[in-house]
Design a protein around this motif. Sequence first.
Motif, mmCIF file in Angstrom:
data_model
loop_
_atom_site.group_PDB
_atom_site.id
_atom_site.type_symbol
_atom_site.label_atom_id
_atom_site.label_comp_id
_atom_site.label_asym_id
_atom_site.label_seq_id
_atom_site.Cartn_x
_atom_site.Cartn_y
_atom_site.Cartn_z
ATOM 1 N N SER A 1 1.573 -8.338 7.437
ATOM 2 C CA SER A 1 1.535 -7.598 8.689
ATOM 3 C C SER A 1 2.979 -7.299 9.100
ATOM 4 O O SER A 1 3.829 -8.183 9.045
ATOM 5 N N ALA B 1 3.357 1.557 5.930
ATOM 6 C CA ALA B 1 1.907 1.524 5.726
ATOM 7 C C ALA B 1 1.487 2.325 4.501
ATOM 8 O O ALA B 1 0.553 1.942 3.788
ATOM 9 N N ASP C 1 -5.171 4.429 8.941
ATOM 10 C CA ASP C 1 -6.045 3.716 9.871
ATOM 11 C C ASP C 1 -5.627 2.263 10.063
ATOM 12 O O ASP C 1 -6.343 1.485 10.708
ATOM 13 N N ASN C 2 -4.469 1.893 9.482
ATOM 14 C CA ASN C 2 -4.001 0.502 9.623
ATOM 15 C C ASN C 2 -2.696 0.425 10.414
ATOM 16 O O ASN C 2 -1.940 -0.536 10.273
ATOM 17 N N THR D 1 -1.561 -5.029 5.396
ATOM 18 C CA THR D 1 -2.829 -4.981 6.120
ATOM 19 C C THR D 1 -2.732 -4.123 7.373
ATOM 20 O O THR D 1 -3.641 -3.355 7.680
ATOM 21 N N ASP D 2 -1.613 -4.277 8.095
ATOM 22 C CA ASP D 2 -1.456 -3.513 9.326
ATOM 23 C C ASP D 2 0.019 -3.409 9.704
ATOM 24 O O ASP D 2 0.832 -4.265 9.349
#
Length: 388
Positions: free
Chosen positions: A56, A72, A104-105, A79-80
């Motif tokens: 993350s 990203a 979308d993350n 993951t995000d």
Amino acid sequence: MDVHNIYEGEVTIEVPDFEKVSSKAPVFYNPVMQLNRDMSIVVINQYRKLLDHDISICDAFGGTGIRGVRYAKEIEGVTDVTICDVNPLAIDIANKNIMLNNLDNVETLKNDANIVLHSNKGLFDVIDIDPFGSPSKYTQATAANIRPGGLICITATDTSALCGTYHDPCYRKYSAKPLKTAYCHENGIRILIAHVARNLAIHQKYLHVLFSHSTEHYMRFYATIDNGGKRTNRSLNNIGFITNCSHCLEYNTHHGYGPFMDDKCPICDNTLEVAGPMWLGNIIDKDFLKNMIESLDDLKLNTKEEINELLLKCFDEADGSIGFYDIHKICKVLKISSPKFQDVMDAIKDHGYFISRTHFKPTGMKTNMPLAEIKDLIIKIRKENYSE
């Protein structure tokens, strides 16, 4: 507001049109920092390979969102990504660029970086601090909230303070005395790292520097973080000072917060100048750097050739001593014109000493040959190869 598209790495972003890049512009894209962003992709990509889990990331100064969007899109196993910025216009633009790249993350937070970090303790594996100016106001929040085993990526653009052009700002921001020397940019990075290490120590955390460099108008370093009181204490043993003689160019390192330091040069009896506290440990992990170099072919980077050249220089100097000598300054002290740099390097190597160039300065050389011997060698080379 007029916008135009920027293509960098594997992403496309919309950027507002402003007359020039400055801290006064509400949001801006700085093309000069593309190498910084590309290098960050290389480092974080390699860091992720060392772990057994996905990561993350917090981009604490989002701006247009390009850094977080690239993380990203271009780093496997993310993951995000959280992009934060205190400016609502920046958040609007970052949200548009997230949508433009079909991600979308990635989320955005309109808030101050310190508040975001303190509100998300232990959430992030990677925290990227890349402000316009000094990172010093954000290092305590970063130190308090980075996850154990995490990676910090910190940029400083206030090089005039860290390198000794202006002393007072360095005192205020980093609690350190800078020094304007041939190796002042290396001093600056070491002052920055020591500042962060001291902030980490408050929380019984310590750092391991993976990579650092000084490029154009900024300094940047990457370090993994772990915790434990005893190991933190041992880590702080890497903090100390440098004494420098501006007359004969002799310099020496001194470990500790209150070490004994002569006020007179042992060589020429000139008054010594002092810089620090600064980090006297390694500022490059050679094994990590080797893996970074090997990974370049797998990455789509606009500045790949520049990065490869920089990494190779850093690899060569990684085993060098703290600081370095500028051949032109030595020759100025000797009152002779400078011989060819390569001739001097070859001669030092032939005498069995370590020698390398340094990315900090084109005319700088890192070597463990004593300064007196370097001077004698330069005079000898000058007489043998350049006599009229």
